[in-house]
Design an enzyme around this catalytic site. Structure first.
Site: not given
Ligand SMILES: Cc1cc2nc3c(=O)[nH]c(=O)nc-3n(C[C@H](O)[C@H](O)[C@H](O)COP(=O)(O)O)c2cc1C
Length: 401
Positions: A126, A178, A204, A294, A296, A299, A327, A329
């Site tokens: 997501p 969330y 999440t 994860s 994130h 992030r 997830d 990377g």
């Molecule tokens: C731009 C962006 C927005 C994201 N927003 C959410 C979110 O709203 N909720 C959530 O559970 N994860 C969010 N994620 C995290 C992703 O679900 C995932 O955990 C993450 O992108 C995996 O890492 P990767 O980008 O290296 O594949 C977001 C990721 C990105 C890049």
């Protein structure tokens, strides 16, 4: 001062004039790929969709198609971006062990995760603001994913309404939420996603307190880029969780929240944001039907470990009671093989399919996923494994520091 100079002084500036000229040229069909805030250093031309060889090839095209702030919103990690880098670095500490005698055609990559039977163990993670990438946002992502046979986890805060996403394709879909303090509001959201066809709800829970310094720096680049989530210093709050840079939406909940919302969830409840064996065990105790390991995508809180490094201990703690997804990377088929060999049931892709969408729309998402699928099959054949079940820890050699 003469009339001409006066008009020049009071009408648009030279900088504005140049900017509109550049915008006009960039908008012309022949120059479409040149909407480039920073030049693609080594490229002399923009390659086409059929020239894409790896997921990484899509990133510069996606980058060239959007303003810097939107690209950085997707690319950034928290603070010093240690975890963001570590997520990729970790793949260099795991090698494949070769075993001859299996052709790529003989490999069966199909899996079974909570009632879904995708041909590959891949999900779309997501993520928000997909309209930054394509005018149809999440609906376009869903089309591309469905065309490649990949299930999508639709983000709770989707950039187009869930009804539009649901109408745009018919592949399997989960929805992400969330924690929301008002339980009735939480219930309403979960029920609306289930009514729209979500076959599972992903909650999440990562307690992220993210600060994106990259975005702060973007503010200095001409002051015109759109910056999100980074309050200028003058408006830093002096009270409440925000005083400690904590997003008020996070760090308030406890494990009990899972018990509170479980009755609202009709199908499986998948908990996303697990990075320790303890948390994984607690998720099982609180009724999770699956977890997503994860951080994130780097992030959340910086200096969390890479997910690949913690995956083995989490898999051991869960001990096959529920599926473990992972997830953060993942970009290549061999990355996926490493995670499956360490015991994951499937891998979610976050930024990679976003690059596909931002570069070439739904066709880009489909192509990027097909590239990763082909790489995955090749890497499985190289390890001599014909099924996911046979892909165990003897198929890799780990050298984590
Ligand atoms: C731009 C962006 C927005 C994201 N927003 C959410 C979110 O709203 N909720 C959530 O559970 N994860 C969010 N994620 C995290 C992703 O679900 C995932 O955990 C993450 O992108 C995996 O890492 P990767 O980008 O290296 O594949 C977001 C990721 C990105 C890049």
């Amino acid at each position: 001062m003469g009339t001409i100079e006066d008009r020049w002084r009071h009408s648009i500036t030279r900088r504005d004039a140049l900017r509109s000229l550049a915008g006009m040229l960039a908008g012309a069909p022949l120059m479409r790929t040149q909407v480039d805030p920073r030049p693609l250093k080594d490229h002399r031309r923009a390659p086409g969709l059929d020239e894409m060889l790896t997921a990484f090839d899509f990133e510069p095209i996606c980058f060239a198609n959007m303003p810097l702030a939107r690209y950085d919103y997707m690319a950034h990690g928290s603070d010093s971006e240690f975890t963001l880098r570590r997520n990729r670095e970790a793949f260099e500490w795991v090698e494949l062990v070769e075993r001859a005698g299996v052709s790529a055609d003989a490999v069966n990559t199909a899996t079974d995760v909570l009632g879904l039977r995708p041909a590959y163990p891949i999900f779309i993670a997501p993520s928000t603001n997909q309209r930054d990438l394509h005018p149809d946002g999440d609906a376009a992502m869903y089309q591309g994913a469905t065309a490649a046979g990949i299930p999508m986890i639709v983000v709770g805060a989707s950039s187009v309404p869930i009804s539009k996403i649901a109408a745009s394709a018919n592949g399997p879909r989960w929805s992400q939420v969330y924690p929301i303090q008002d339980l009735m509001a939480a219930r309403e959201q979960i029920e609306s996603f289930q009514a729209a066809g979500a076959r599972a709800i992903v909650v999440t829970i990562d307690q992220q307190s993210s600060r994106y310094e990259r975005d702060l720096h973007d503010r200095n680049l001409g002051g015109i880029v759109r910056v999100r989530g980074s309050a200028p210093p003058s408006s830093v709050p002096t009270a409440g969780p925000a005083k400690y840079r904590v997003n008020p939406g996070r760090l308030w909940y406890s494990w009990k929240y899972l018990d509170d919302i479980r009755p609202f969830i009709k199908g499986p409840m998948v908990v996303k944001g697990v990075t320790t064996a303890d948390a994984a065990r607690t998720c099982v105790e609180h009724g999770a039907d699956g977890i997503i390991v994860s951080n994130h995508g780097g992030r959340g809180m910086d200096y969390l470990p890479s997910t690949l490094e913690v995956l083995p201990e989490i898999v051991d703690a869960v001990n096959r009671r529920i599926p473990v997804l992972v997830d953060s990377g993942f970009r290549r088929g061999s990355d996926l093989v490493k995670a499956i060999a360490l015991g994951a049931n499937a891998v979610c892709l976050g930024r990679a399919p976003r690059w596909g969408l931002g570069a070439f729309g739904p066709a880009g998402v489909q192509r990027l996923l097909e590239i990763i699928q082909a790489e995955f099959r090749e890497a499985m054949a190289t390890t001599g494994r014909t099924t996911l079940a046979a892909l165990d820890r003897t198929a890799i050699r780990t050298n984590f520091p």
